[in-house]
Design a protein around this motif. Structure first.
Motif, PDB file in Angstrom:
ATOM      1  N   PRO A 163       2.738   9.429  -4.141  1.00  0.00           N
ATOM      2  CA  PRO A 163       4.099   9.132  -4.227  1.00  0.00           C
ATOM      3  C   PRO A 163       4.112   8.861  -6.382  1.00  0.00           C
ATOM      4  CG  PRO A 163       4.281   7.607  -2.600  1.00  0.00           C
ATOM      5  CD  PRO A 163       2.864   7.876  -3.157  1.00  0.00           C
TER       6      PRO A 163
ATOM      7  N   LEU B 287       8.308  -4.359   8.210  1.00  0.00           N
ATOM      8  CA  LEU B 287       7.834  -3.252   7.036  1.00  0.00           C
ATOM      9  C   LEU B 287       8.302  -1.724   7.375  1.00  0.00           C
ATOM     10  CD1 LEU B 287       5.732  -3.308   4.272  1.00  0.00           C
ATOM     11  CD2 LEU B 287       4.612  -2.372   6.545  1.00  0.00           C
ATOM     12  N   GLY B 288       8.588  -1.600   8.208  1.00  0.00           N
ATOM     13  CA  GLY B 288       9.151  -0.204   8.377  1.00  0.00           C
ATOM     14  C   GLY B 288      10.432  -0.679   7.901  1.00  0.00           C
ATOM     15  N   LYS B 289      11.123  -1.614   8.599  1.00  0.00           N
ATOM     16  CA  LYS B 289      12.993  -1.643   8.000  1.00  0.00           C
ATOM     17  C   LYS B 289      13.141  -1.351   7.237  1.00  0.00           C
ATOM     18  CE  LYS B 289      14.711  -4.373  12.475  1.00  0.00           C
ATOM     19  NZ  LYS B 289      15.174  -3.197  12.848  1.00  0.00           N
TER      20      LYS B 289
ATOM     21  N   MET C 240      10.584  -0.523   4.727  1.00  0.00           N
ATOM     22  CA  MET C 240      10.212   1.262   3.559  1.00  0.00           C
ATOM     23  C   MET C 240      11.129   1.569   3.686  1.00  0.00           C
ATOM     24  SD  MET C 240       5.867   0.581   4.317  1.00  0.00           S
ATOM     25  CE  MET C 240       5.425   2.645   3.790  1.00  0.00           C
ATOM     26  N   GLY C 241      11.408   2.290   5.027  1.00  0.00           N
ATOM     27  CA  GLY C 241      12.662   2.610   5.395  1.00  0.00           C
ATOM     28  C   GLY C 241      14.049   2.709   4.689  1.00  0.00           C
TER      29      GLY C 241
ATOM     30  N   ALA D 211      13.649   4.536   0.882  1.00  0.00           N
ATOM     31  CA  ALA D 211      13.584   5.317   1.212  1.00  0.00           C
ATOM     32  C   ALA D 211      14.848   6.164   1.772  1.00  0.00           C
ATOM     33  CB  ALA D 211      12.282   5.754   2.036  1.00  0.00           C
ATOM     34  N   ALA D 212      15.727   5.364   2.401  1.00  0.00           N
ATOM     35  CA  ALA D 212      16.104   6.253   3.024  1.00  0.00           C
ATOM     36  C   ALA D 212      17.879   6.029   1.929  1.00  0.00           C
ATOM     37  CB  ALA D 212      17.280   5.489   4.282  1.00  0.00           C
TER      38      ALA D 212
ATOM     39  N   SER E  75       9.649  -1.544  -5.574  1.00  0.00           N
ATOM     40  CA  SER E  75       8.284  -1.579  -7.218  1.00  0.00           C
ATOM     41  C   SER E  75       7.017  -2.850  -6.648  1.00  0.00           C
ATOM     42  CB  SER E  75       9.476  -2.781  -7.401  1.00  0.00           C
ATOM     43  OG  SER E  75       9.486  -3.735  -6.393  1.00  0.00           O
TER      44      SER E  75
END
Lengths: 462, 462
Positions: free
Chosen positions: B43, B203-205, B207-208, B211-212, B218
């Motif tokens: 990104p 981690l998925g929660k 990151m998601g 983004a959501a 940061s």
């Protein structure tokens, strides 16, 4: 880090040495990449050829194979005692090297000395795509930065391409895993997308889902209401009634093998009749292309077959006219299908793209076309059993391009410019899956994902 | 791209010009960063000083301010007509430049010519942290790469630090937004973490969720059952009964301002009595430190106050002994608190770390200590109203470090090595929030997030 047994890496290096015959092969591992200051890092990604031959998924490594001396060395440093306070303890580099069958480990700084003992004629390098590696190569081998490309070895590239192009059973397990994860992510979006949501909300589901499965994404996801923008990495639009959502994304498995799938869905519960017509045409081209995949077939031919099928359909819809074969030969269909039918997939989603498309997708006798449309086809050469390729036809209605072509009077024999007005706001549709080329044809990777109109609408209704 | 009104950027540049007085100031925008081949990108993240003075959040830009000629130029290229097919249409660079009050735009290639018209004595550069910018600078100003650091301008750095250190109201809105997002992400983890889950699921929660919400993270998140590993970016462990989870992560708002929060929770519904004792001690040190924040106070003093409080508590627990003041002066507490109490936060989570800690966190008269522990304190200088700082005390039980210190016979007057055996598997606890320094003291950024033991346990019970 997901590793194969060390014999796998030993065998790969052995075959590479046989192909090369002589010389000193240099594998540049990757470093951490800084975001906004030196120690704030993007997620580390090891170089794929380094992973393929040496497996170790850590920053700051360089490996060499001296074919003449049958010597394999990994250059790198152990984590210092002080650093274990910050980063935890990590096995010694020598232990890690043993796990991939390499017994010789030297400090990172020794590469500088080593490089200066080797005559430049013996050195084989791959094209660097990260500037820090470019700088290192320039320093080690005492060449100015602009001259580093001269050190790149075509025979080294060709040897690696020949090995990495054919996927082993163990690699296929990993590719299937990456595709399975990708299927799950797509199902989440295909089920969850609703009118009024923002694209970034779905991006969150995709990023979160990949990480929650212990993986990541194999490329920046395309999740867009504007499917006609082919490389769209903006996620700020709202899903609107009557519109569509194109999702082109794939997971990267913990082993770093890639998945890559595209689906296009209606924001409403069902496709409109216009969307249905275009979708079915894209799907017909997809199925025709999939049916043509087999060893010996030129992928460029498969691409052209799909283009012809799309052109036939566009003629039925009144958007094109004239002789289909001639229209495709002249590239008139590229107003609606501007890109290529697919690409190799493996440790990279565009497999080995860093090594050069001319070696991965083309051959000495088949060069890439310069025609608009065909020049974006990454893969043209004959398929072989063991290749993994994507099949991703689409139709994209790009007002700027329509206006440009019409103003330039391009392909007026084949395009009914007057009819395009009904499609200026249509957007774009693409479907994509990855296929393994088998001795007799092909098989899809991963579990099946809804693709027929009825299947997609049924999934949306859940 | 989230922009302030153009007057904000004009005012910032005006103040910078006043501070500098003369010279040619060069702002290196960032490029896309390649992952595993050139066109597969992480990104994009623009350079923070570029964002602060020129706002434009696009790759491939360079800006200059010629103070003597009162000239401001952005160098960069418009998206080509062909590229609009792939990337969609984008406003002209001149339009974008207008939106930040810059009227002069030149092609990217013109920077090469321009750089050669300026005498090196007039040029002011910031330290490059990305290798491609290092290469560009070397080429433009015709200096060998190893000599680029000589071109770095201390006066330029000091001027920027003086401006960026004091956050405006508009910046505080953005920082509060980043912290609010961070609070939401932490609540998700604090509520959702359960025995048997893997760290990567959480981690998925995170990151998601980021983004959501249209943002990102940061810095690489720390979400770990092994809180004593201070920079732990491994997410492969399972949350186990009796253990804890330390989450240190923050959102980056669409404007790129950062959030940074840490919480430590028990995997069980409640803390064990040992965890409770250590947690309360860390919280006491946190509260003492927060209460001491005010303009004129040296942050190093606040750090030392927290260290003393931790030492007192460790003495009560039988792990330390002797005179508290003396123990802290000698650095004995650093066996348990190896790092600093906090750092500046703004457009970077470690604000302006690329410009150099010696300028951001220290002064000519206050240099950073070399003592273990204190040498990791990023911020030592006197606080001023408008600073935003984190407060993040912790206690970390690192078996390797205990063994090292004991074997070396370090600080035996202050450490009861015999008692450490009860804490070898304890892990680590940290709590962290960000505070704005106000004229009279400080106030927390963002909405409050559960931090007291009872609050955390109540949230866990939901």
């Amino acid at each position: 880090m997901k590793l194969f047994p060390k014999e796998v890496y030993q065998e790969r290096r052995k075959r590479l040495k046989q192909l090369m015959g002589k010389g000193v092969l240099v594998f540049m591992g990757n470093e951490e990449s800084s975001i906004n200051y030196k120690d704030n890092w993007y997620p580390f990604r090891q170089d794929s050829s380094f992973l393929y031959f040496f497996g170790l998924d850590l920053p700051g490594l360089v490996a060499i194979i001296d074919v003449d001396q049958n010597l394999e060395v990994i250059f790198g440093d152990d984590v210092s005692t002080e650093d274990t306070v910050w980063f935890g303890s990590v096995p010694a580099l020598s232990t890690l090297a043993e796990s991939v069958g390499v017994s010789s480990v030297r400090p990172a700084a020794a590469m500088d000395t080593f490089s200066k003992t080797v005559s430049l004629e013996r050195v084989h390098l791959l094209p660097p795509y990260r500037p820090e590696n470019l700088l290192k190569i320039a320093e080690w081998f005492r060449v100015p930065v602009p001259q580093v490309p001269r050190l790149v070895s075509e025979s080294f590239i060709r040897s690696i391409v020949s090995l990495r192009s054919i996927k082993s059973e163990a690699e296929l397990v990993e590719l299937n895993h990456a595709v399975s994860l990708s299927v799950e992510l797509h199902k989440t979006v295909m089920r969850g997308a609703r009118e009024g949501m923002y694209e970034y909300e779905l991006l969150g589901k995709v990023m979160g889902g990949a990480a929650a499965a212990g993986g990541s994404l194999s490329f920046p996801p395309i999740i867009t209401t504007q499917g006609q923008i082919l490389h769209n990495h903006v996620y700020s639009r709202k899903l609107a009634e009557g519109g569509m959502l194109l999702g082109d994304f794939g997971a990267e498995a913990p082993s770093h093998y890639a998945g890559d799938i595209t689906r296009t869905i209606p924001v409403d519960p069902t496709f409109s009749s216009q969307q249905r017509e275009v979708y079915q045409l894209v799907l017909d081209a997809y199925q025709l292309a999939v049916g043509a995949l087999k060893p010996g077939m030129f992928f460029k031919e498969v691409h052209l077959m799909a283009c012809a099928r799309l052109t036939e359909g566009l003629k039925s819809m009144g958007l094109m006219k004239g002789d289909t074969h001639e229209a495709v030969a002249q590239g008139a269909h590229a107003l609606f299908f501007q890109c290529g039918l697919g690409h190799m997939m493996g440790l990279d989603v565009h497999d080995m793209e860093d090594l050069g498309e001319q070696y991965v997708g083309y051959t000495d006798t088949l060069k890439k076309s310069t025609q608009f449309g065909l020049k974006s086809l990454r893969l043209g050469r004959q398929l072989e059993a063991g290749f993994v390729v994507t099949v991703e036809p689409g139709l994209y209605f790009i007002p700027q391009l329509m206006d440009q072509w019409q103003a330039a009077g391009l392909h007026t024999d084949f395009i009914n410019y007057g009819e395009l007005k009904h499609f200026r706001d249509f957007g774009g549709i693409r479907v994509e899956d990855a296929y393994l080329i088998t001795p007799k044809g092909s098989e899809v990777l991963g579990p099946p994902l809804e693709i027929e109109i009825e299947e997609v609408e049924a999934l949306r209704a859940l």
